[in-house]
Design a protein around this motif. Structure first.
Motif, PDB file in Angstrom:
ATOM      1  N   UNK A  44      52.276 -52.300   1.791  1.00  0.00           N
ATOM      2  CA  UNK A  44      51.882 -51.059   1.128  1.00  0.00           C
ATOM      3  C   UNK A  44      51.389 -51.335  -0.283  1.00  0.00           C
ATOM      4  N   UNK A  45      50.326 -50.675  -0.657  1.00  0.00           N
ATOM      5  CA  UNK A  45      49.780 -50.771  -2.005  1.00  0.00           C
ATOM      6  C   UNK A  45      50.717 -50.088  -2.993  1.00  0.00           C
ATOM      7  N   UNK A  46      50.959 -50.734  -4.136  1.00  0.00           N
ATOM      8  CA  UNK A  46      51.741 -50.123  -5.208  1.00  0.00           C
ATOM      9  C   UNK A  46      50.852 -49.714  -6.374  1.00  0.00           C
ATOM     10  N   UNK A  47      50.103 -50.684  -6.911  1.00  0.00           N
ATOM     11  CA  UNK A  47      49.400 -50.412  -8.158  1.00  0.00           C
ATOM     12  C   UNK A  47      48.253 -51.405  -8.345  1.00  0.00           C
ATOM     13  N   UNK A  48      47.225 -50.945  -9.039  1.00  0.00           N
ATOM     14  CA  UNK A  48      46.147 -51.843  -9.463  1.00  0.00           C
ATOM     15  C   UNK A  48      46.027 -51.749 -10.982  1.00  0.00           C
ATOM     16  N   UNK A  49      45.544 -52.818 -11.581  1.00  0.00           N
ATOM     17  CA  UNK A  49      45.582 -52.965 -13.046  1.00  0.00           C
ATOM     18  C   UNK A  49      44.311 -53.658 -13.478  1.00  0.00           C
ATOM     19  N   UNK A  53      45.241 -51.670 -18.276  1.00  0.00           N
ATOM     20  CA  UNK A  53      45.807 -50.387 -17.906  1.00  0.00           C
ATOM     21  C   UNK A  53      45.787 -50.199 -16.401  1.00  0.00           C
ATOM     22  N   UNK A  54      46.658 -49.312 -15.942  1.00  0.00           N
ATOM     23  CA  UNK A  54      46.725 -49.002 -14.520  1.00  0.00           C
ATOM     24  C   UNK A  54      45.471 -48.234 -14.126  1.00  0.00           C
ATOM     25  N   UNK A  55      44.806 -48.697 -13.071  1.00  0.00           N
ATOM     26  CA  UNK A  55      43.616 -48.003 -12.601  1.00  0.00           C
ATOM     27  C   UNK A  55      43.907 -47.125 -11.378  1.00  0.00           C
ATOM     28  N   UNK A  56      44.900 -47.485 -10.621  1.00  0.00           N
ATOM     29  CA  UNK A  56      45.279 -46.683  -9.468  1.00  0.00           C
ATOM     30  C   UNK A  56      46.732 -47.006  -9.108  1.00  0.00           C
ATOM     31  N   UNK A  66      56.976 -50.447 -13.593  1.00  0.00           N
ATOM     32  CA  UNK A  66      55.962 -50.632 -14.626  1.00  0.00           C
ATOM     33  C   UNK A  66      55.323 -52.000 -14.436  1.00  0.00           C
ATOM     34  N   UNK A  67      54.110 -52.116 -14.943  1.00  0.00           N
ATOM     35  CA  UNK A  67      53.413 -53.394 -14.873  1.00  0.00           C
ATOM     36  C   UNK A  67      52.906 -53.747 -16.264  1.00  0.00           C
ATOM     37  N   UNK A  68      52.730 -55.049 -16.444  1.00  0.00           N
ATOM     38  CA  UNK A  68      52.327 -55.527 -17.753  1.00  0.00           C
ATOM     39  C   UNK A  68      51.621 -56.862 -17.601  1.00  0.00           C
ATOM     40  N   UNK A  74      50.193 -64.130 -17.336  1.00  0.00           N
ATOM     41  CA  UNK A  74      51.158 -63.537 -16.412  1.00  0.00           C
ATOM     42  C   UNK A  74      50.857 -62.074 -16.155  1.00  0.00           C
ATOM     43  N   UNK A  75      51.259 -61.634 -14.970  1.00  0.00           N
ATOM     44  CA  UNK A  75      51.159 -60.224 -14.595  1.00  0.00           C
ATOM     45  C   UNK A  75      52.507 -59.871 -13.982  1.00  0.00           C
ATOM     46  N   UNK A  76      53.222 -58.929 -14.605  1.00  0.00           N
ATOM     47  CA  UNK A  76      54.597 -58.685 -14.164  1.00  0.00           C
ATOM     48  C   UNK A  76      54.774 -57.287 -13.598  1.00  0.00           C
ATOM     49  N   UNK A  77      55.726 -57.195 -12.698  1.00  0.00           N
ATOM     50  CA  UNK A  77      56.171 -55.923 -12.141  1.00  0.00           C
ATOM     51  C   UNK A  77      57.640 -55.771 -12.514  1.00  0.00           C
ATOM     52  N   UNK A  78      57.955 -54.684 -13.199  1.00  0.00           N
ATOM     53  CA  UNK A  78      59.334 -54.422 -13.580  1.00  0.00           C
ATOM     54  C   UNK A  78      59.857 -53.233 -12.808  1.00  0.00           C
ATOM     55  N   UNK A  79      61.054 -53.386 -12.292  1.00  0.00           N
ATOM     56  CA  UNK A  79      61.769 -52.256 -11.690  1.00  0.00           C
ATOM     57  C   UNK A  79      62.982 -52.018 -12.561  1.00  0.00           C
TER      58      UNK A  79
END
Lengths: 115, 113
Positions: A44-49, A53-56, A66-68, A74-79
């Motif tokens: 499943x798709x979560x996010x694009x960046x 910035x988040x594009x979708x 959150x993503x950063x 680096x490209x991180x995903x934080x929960x």
């Protein structure tokens, strides 16, 4: 051949704890993605960046996520506060351009287990 | 809404036999269609893709797929399967106006010697 890398390969955490999943996209790529796959279910798709910035984002990607891109590599995903249902395989992907003829390259995934 | 269906969860074939993995999609406009393969411990690797033009597309590792608009299908084929083809195969659909890929649930291929 350049590839997307992800660390760690497996993360075990307690419910309510924060986790950060890390990805190093291919170096000249500009678009970055997170997907997840709950065991036995579809990817499943979560996010694009893009451009810092988040594009979708999908409806799964709520305020707990959150993503950063903290340092240009680096490209991180934080929960923030993990739930049992966050247990899944998380895939990072990147691509050079946005058009559909630009392939998304996927990393090997991080398996997140929330206890 | 876009969706992808892979009706076969698990397929077993003998080495050397032919293979067809089914994929049906639902999308209002002309879709972009992809097949990815995932070997254990590996990421998703692109096998082939269809955007437009010739409806029979060739991919890596000897795979091909045929886009049939009338059947909303994009089935993956290989004439002779090798033991190293054992993996999970995912069909996906994308579109020009979105970044995301929509995946099917995958088909696990097992190959017997």
């Amino acid at each position: 051949e350049p590839e997307v890398t992800q660390t760690p390969s497996h993360q075990v955490t307690q419910m309510g704890q924060e986790v950060i999943l890390r990805c190093v996209p291919i170096s000249n790529h500009l678009y970055f993605y997170w997907y997840r796959q709950i065991l036995g279910q579809k990817v499943e798709f979560l996010v694009s960046f893009y451009n810092n910035e988040i594009s979708e984002k999908s409806e799964i990607f709520d305020d707990q996520f959150s993503v950063e891109r903290p340092d240009g590599s680096n490209f991180t995903l934080k929960i923030r506060s993990t739930k049992l249902e966050d247990s899944a395989m998380y895939f990072c992907a990147s691509r050079f351009g946005r058009g559909a003829n630009n392939e998304q390259f996927f990393g090997p995934g991080t398996r997140l287990t929330v206890l | 809404a876009q969706s992808v269906t892979q009706p076969d969860i698990h397929i077993t074939v003998s080495e050397g036999a032919s293979l067809e993995l089914r994929c049906n999609y639902s999308y209002g406009a002309t879709p972009y269609l992809f097949w990815y393969v995932q070997s254990p411990g590996q990421g998703l690797q692109l096998l082939l893709k269809y955007f437009s033009g010739d409806t029979l597309v060739q991919g890596i590792k000897g795979f091909e797929a045929e886009f049939k608009r009338s059947q909303s299908s994009f089935n993956l084929r290989k004439p002779s399967v090798h033991w190293s083809d054992a993996a999970e195969y995912f069909c996906a659909v994308g579109a020009q106006d979105t970044d995301k890929l929509i995946f099917g649930t995958g088909t696990r291929l097992q190959v017997f010697p």
